[in-house]
Design a protein around this motif. Structure first.
Motif, PDB file in Angstrom:
ATOM      1  N   HIS A 107       0.881  -1.191  -0.158  1.00  0.00           N
ATOM      2  CA  HIS A 107       0.353   0.105   0.197  1.00  0.00           C
ATOM      3  C   HIS A 107       0.836   1.310   0.012  1.00  0.00           C
ATOM      4  CE1 HIS A 107      -3.244   2.283   0.631  1.00  0.00           C
ATOM      5  NE2 HIS A 107      -2.906   2.922   2.080  1.00  0.00           N
ATOM      6  N   GLN A 108       1.829   1.304   0.913  1.00  0.00           N
ATOM      7  CA  GLN A 108       2.831   2.039   0.763  1.00  0.00           C
ATOM      8  C   GLN A 108       3.966   2.697  -0.273  1.00  0.00           C
ATOM      9  OE1 GLN A 108       5.112   1.574   4.460  1.00  0.00           O
ATOM     10  NE2 GLN A 108       3.779   3.253   5.510  1.00  0.00           N
ATOM     11  N   ALA A 109       3.922   1.698  -1.207  1.00  0.00           N
ATOM     12  CA  ALA A 109       5.186   1.609  -2.592  1.00  0.00           C
ATOM     13  C   ALA A 109       4.230   1.782  -3.489  1.00  0.00           C
ATOM     14  CB  ALA A 109       5.657  -0.130  -2.379  1.00  0.00           C
ATOM     15  N   GLY A 110       2.773   0.967  -3.284  1.00  0.00           N
ATOM     16  CA  GLY A 110       2.529   1.603  -4.974  1.00  0.00           C
ATOM     17  C   GLY A 110       2.966   1.640  -5.163  1.00  0.00           C
ATOM     18  N   SER A 111       2.483   2.356  -6.880  1.00  0.00           N
ATOM     19  CA  SER A 111       3.076   2.507  -8.400  1.00  0.00           C
ATOM     20  C   SER A 111       4.909   2.334  -7.944  1.00  0.00           C
ATOM     21  CB  SER A 111       2.646   2.491  -9.498  1.00  0.00           C
ATOM     22  OG  SER A 111       3.168   4.338  -9.323  1.00  0.00           O
ATOM     23  N   GLU A 146       2.505  -9.036  -9.350  1.00  0.00           N
ATOM     24  CA  GLU A 146       2.398  -9.012 -10.747  1.00  0.00           C
ATOM     25  C   GLU A 146       0.865  -9.255 -11.409  1.00  0.00           C
ATOM     26  OE1 GLU A 146       3.183  -9.793 -15.256  1.00  0.00           O
ATOM     27  OE2 GLU A 146       4.484  -8.275 -13.352  1.00  0.00           O
ATOM     28  N   ASP A 147       0.299  -9.812 -10.317  1.00  0.00           N
ATOM     29  CA  ASP A 147      -1.057 -10.543  -9.567  1.00  0.00           C
ATOM     30  C   ASP A 147      -2.166  -9.589  -9.880  1.00  0.00           C
ATOM     31  OD1 ASP A 147      -3.829 -11.718 -10.236  1.00  0.00           O
ATOM     32  OD2 ASP A 147      -2.823 -13.641  -8.400  1.00  0.00           O
ATOM     33  N   PRO A 148      -2.892  -9.364 -10.859  1.00  0.00           N
ATOM     34  CA  PRO A 148      -3.862  -7.602 -10.980  1.00  0.00           C
ATOM     35  C   PRO A 148      -4.584  -8.302  -9.768  1.00  0.00           C
ATOM     36  CG  PRO A 148      -4.005  -8.754 -12.811  1.00  0.00           C
ATOM     37  CD  PRO A 148      -2.865  -9.500 -12.352  1.00  0.00           C
ATOM     38  N   GLN A 149      -4.884  -9.853  -9.449  1.00  0.00           N
ATOM     39  CA  GLN A 149      -6.313 -10.320  -8.287  1.00  0.00           C
ATOM     40  C   GLN A 149      -5.059 -10.412  -7.040  1.00  0.00           C
ATOM     41  OE1 GLN A 149      -8.825 -10.221  -9.174  1.00  0.00           O
ATOM     42  NE2 GLN A 149      -8.164  -9.398 -11.345  1.00  0.00           N
ATOM     43  N   ASP A 150      -4.013 -10.437  -7.021  1.00  0.00           N
ATOM     44  CA  ASP A 150      -3.776 -10.528  -5.806  1.00  0.00           C
ATOM     45  C   ASP A 150      -4.153  -9.976  -4.102  1.00  0.00           C
ATOM     46  OD1 ASP A 150      -1.480 -12.377  -4.428  1.00  0.00           O
ATOM     47  OD2 ASP A 150      -1.764 -10.273  -2.775  1.00  0.00           O
ATOM     48  N   PRO A 151      -5.230 -10.751  -3.548  1.00  0.00           N
ATOM     49  CA  PRO A 151      -5.941  -9.842  -2.174  1.00  0.00           C
ATOM     50  C   PRO A 151      -5.139  -9.082  -1.165  1.00  0.00           C
ATOM     51  CG  PRO A 151      -5.631 -12.457  -1.361  1.00  0.00           C
ATOM     52  CD  PRO A 151      -4.764 -12.003  -2.992  1.00  0.00           C
ATOM     53  N   LEU A 152      -3.196  -9.184  -1.581  1.00  0.00           N
ATOM     54  CA  LEU A 152      -2.935  -8.389  -0.667  1.00  0.00           C
ATOM     55  C   LEU A 152      -2.205  -7.085  -1.221  1.00  0.00           C
ATOM     56  CD1 LEU A 152      -0.668 -11.647   2.065  1.00  0.00           C
ATOM     57  CD2 LEU A 152      -2.883  -9.333   1.770  1.00  0.00           C
ATOM     58  N   ALA A 153      -2.054  -7.478  -2.051  1.00  0.00           N
ATOM     59  CA  ALA A 153      -0.679  -6.775  -3.126  1.00  0.00           C
ATOM     60  C   ALA A 153      -1.551  -6.034  -4.117  1.00  0.00           C
ATOM     61  CB  ALA A 153      -0.596  -7.258  -4.148  1.00  0.00           C
ATOM     62  N   HIS A 154      -3.032  -6.633  -4.130  1.00  0.00           N
ATOM     63  CA  HIS A 154      -3.856  -5.127  -5.040  1.00  0.00           C
ATOM     64  C   HIS A 154      -5.201  -5.562  -3.875  1.00  0.00           C
ATOM     65  CE1 HIS A 154      -1.118  -4.310  -7.934  1.00  0.00           C
ATOM     66  NE2 HIS A 154      -1.027  -5.686  -8.261  1.00  0.00           N
ATOM     67  N   LEU A 155      -5.178  -5.608  -2.815  1.00  0.00           N
ATOM     68  CA  LEU A 155      -6.093  -5.334  -2.471  1.00  0.00           C
ATOM     69  C   LEU A 155      -7.914  -4.403  -2.872  1.00  0.00           C
ATOM     70  CD1 LEU A 155      -6.695  -5.542   1.414  1.00  0.00           C
ATOM     71  CD2 LEU A 155      -7.853  -3.946   0.464  1.00  0.00           C
ATOM     72  N   VAL A 156      -9.054  -4.813  -2.325  1.00  0.00           N
ATOM     73  CA  VAL A 156      -9.901  -4.119  -2.753  1.00  0.00           C
ATOM     74  C   VAL A 156     -11.145  -3.829  -1.857  1.00  0.00           C
ATOM     75  CG1 VAL A 156     -12.480  -4.383  -4.478  1.00  0.00           C
ATOM     76  CG2 VAL A 156      -9.765  -4.961  -5.242  1.00  0.00           C
ATOM     77  N   PRO A 157     -10.717  -3.017  -1.364  1.00  0.00           N
ATOM     78  CA  PRO A 157     -11.751  -2.272   0.056  1.00  0.00           C
ATOM     79  C   PRO A 157     -13.175  -2.643   0.396  1.00  0.00           C
ATOM     80  CG  PRO A 157     -10.630  -0.676  -0.712  1.00  0.00           C
ATOM     81  CD  PRO A 157     -10.261  -1.610  -2.514  1.00  0.00           C
ATOM     82  N   LEU A 158     -13.646  -3.447   1.229  1.00  0.00           N
ATOM     83  CA  LEU A 158     -14.809  -3.863   1.375  1.00  0.00           C
ATOM     84  C   LEU A 158     -16.221  -1.912   1.708  1.00  0.00           C
ATOM     85  CD1 LEU A 158     -14.571  -6.551   3.437  1.00  0.00           C
ATOM     86  CD2 LEU A 158     -15.266  -6.683   1.321  1.00  0.00           C
ATOM     87  N   LEU A 159     -15.357  -1.365   1.784  1.00  0.00           N
ATOM     88  CA  LEU A 159     -16.189   0.087   1.674  1.00  0.00           C
ATOM     89  C   LEU A 159     -15.442   1.349   1.498  1.00  0.00           C
ATOM     90  CD1 LEU A 159     -17.219  -0.417   5.855  1.00  0.00           C
ATOM     91  CD2 LEU A 159     -18.694  -0.612   3.361  1.00  0.00           C
ATOM     92  N   ASP A 160     -16.019   2.109   0.875  1.00  0.00           N
ATOM     93  CA  ASP A 160     -15.432   3.302   1.092  1.00  0.00           C
ATOM     94  C   ASP A 160     -15.606   4.376   2.105  1.00  0.00           C
ATOM     95  OD1 ASP A 160     -17.785   4.788  -0.153  1.00  0.00           O
ATOM     96  OD2 ASP A 160     -16.702   4.066  -2.497  1.00  0.00           O
TER      97      ASP A 160
END
Length: 445
Positions: free
Chosen positions: A348-352, A379-393
């Motif tokens: 999250h801190q490193a981002g792109s 590299e995996d856009p679906q990885d739940p840690l590297a690219h976590l999709v928040p449950l709420l905004d």
């Protein structure tokens, strides 16, 4: 091969790339500059030259190049800019994709300096750049021996005074040697060393442009940058950098690992290549971060001052600062067994810039195998840690909790994502329940 064949080949090469009819050329004009040098190199190597890439031509005109260029630009409905009113240099810019101009093209026209074309060429920086092709009959002028130096792969000054006349040429020598694969003539190298303090007078943007191009040229560019530092050229700009600085080996390792990982992690490296400023991307920022990284520790303010001195953008400075800040953390996590929350937090801190952080870690001695376990996840856009999709905004929180906006929203979103990464919550309902409990504990209004 004969001079006549060479002249005919060069003239044909020029006319094939000219983005308007040859009849529009001003009388007495000559083709000069780097594109002529590169065409001659292509001839020597038996290559046809790149006919599909962008066109960049330089003309030397005996009179009124600005007026001529303005007239051609009007006829072509092309862009036009005066680059230097005092020295009468103008540019015609044609866009990409038109029927008559399938590739992007720029044509620069400059006033001949001195009473003859030969006099103009004798005022140029290096002999390889002091050629001129007359555009009617194709006569090739070479008053300084540039063709012989090109054949020998030698970058030689025309005259020491020409270096003093525009001191950015001192650094340009190393940049062009790197790009062309030429060796620097010893007498030229000594003349540069003697004049090294003059580079402090040059505008920062011009120095930065040469440094950036050297870095972008990869490992050969780094070797020539190291030689430029040894000559004292960057003493006023990057005073901490010495020929023996570990940064050179680190920056070289960034390029080496980038080449290796390009095939394995193309998405990550492509994301890193996205521009931060102008056309300069995250990979260049990573190379620069490696060059300026001191394992013994250097205050962030010192690195920032060096980058500011060379007028790097705020985005680039923030990227390099982030890479330097996160590197020790990644190095620590690579030698331990991080929790999912710790892994998510770093991603999250490193981002792109995560790809750059991985390259920097490999370049500074961390285990490539351990780094690759992190890279595979990123590299995996679906990885739940590297690219976590928040449950709420944030809007979900404000609406569901009936609360007013404030700093607490960002704090709660961070806590929610950490809990999600750790597997403590997995659904929207669980996230809302977590949010209510968090608000009660934090006593937020």
């Amino acid at each position: 091969m004969s001079e006549a064949l060479l002249s005919k080949w060069l003239l044909t090469y020029f006319r094939q790339r000219l983005p308007f009819p040859k009849e529009w050329l001003p009388q007495g004009s000559y083709w000069v500059g780097g594109s002529l040098r590169d065409a001659y190199l292509a001839w020597l190597r038996g290559q046809a030259g790149d006919s599909k890439g962008p066109v960049d031509l330089d003309l030397m005109c005996p009179a009124d190049p600005v007026g001529w260029a303005a007239g051609v630009a009007r006829r072509l409905k092309a862009g036009f800019v005066v680059l230097d009113a005092e020295r009468q240099i103008a540019r015609i810019v044609l866009g990409q994709g038109g029927a008559s101009t399938p590739t992007a093209a720029t044509v620069d026209a400059a006033l001949q300096v001195g009473p003859t074309p030969e006099a103009d060429l004798r005022q140029r920086d290096f002999t390889c750049n002091a050629l001129a092709l007359e555009l009617q009959e194709g006569h090739l002028l070479d008053p300084t021996g540039g063709r012989a130096d090109i054949q020998q792969g030698c970058l030689r000054m025309v005259h020491p005074d020409n270096l003093s006349a525009d001191p950015v040429r001192l650094l340009r020598a190393y940049r062009q040697a790197a790009q062309l694969g030429f060796a620097l003539d010893p007498a030229t190298a000594e003349a540069i060393r003697q004049r090294a303090p003059l580079l402090a007078r040059v505008a920062a943007e011009r120095v930065r442009a040469e440094v950036v191009t050297l870095l972008e040229t990869g490992i050969p560019g780094l070797a020539h940058l190291q030689a430029a530092v040894a000559a004292g050229l960057l003493a006023a700009w990057l005073p901490r950098l010495a020929p023996q600085s570990p940064g050179f080996a680190q920056a070289q390792a960034v390029w080496q690992w980038a080449e290796i990982w390009q095939l394995q992690y193309p998405r990550t490296l492509a994301e890193l290549a996205q521009p931060l400023a102008d056309r300069r991307g995250g990979l260049l920022a990573t190379v620069l971060a490696a060059l300026l990284w001191d394992p013994a520790g250097t205050p962030a303010e010192t690195v920032e001052a060096e980058l500011e001195r060379l007028r790097f953008s705020r985005a680039e400075m923030r990227a390099i600062q982030k890479l330097h800040q996160l590197l020790p953390l990644l190095q620590t996590l690579l030698t331990h067994s991080p929790t999912p929350g710790q892994q998510w937090r770093l991603y999250h801190q490193a981002g792109s810039l995560f790809g750059g952080l991985a390259l920097l870690a490999a370049a500074t001695g961390s285990s490539p195998q351990e780094i690759e376990s992190w890279l595979r996840r990123y590299e995996d856009p679906q990885d739940p840690l590297a690219h976590l999709v928040p449950l709420l905004d944030g809007n979900d929180l404000l609406h569901s909790l009936g609360a007013k906006p404030g700093p607490w929203v960002g704090q709660l979103l961070q806590a929610l994502q950490e809990a999600q990464a750790a597997g403590q919550i997995q659904t929207r309902a669980e996230a809302l329940s977590f949010a209510r409990r968090w608000r009660e504990r934090s006593s937020q209004p």
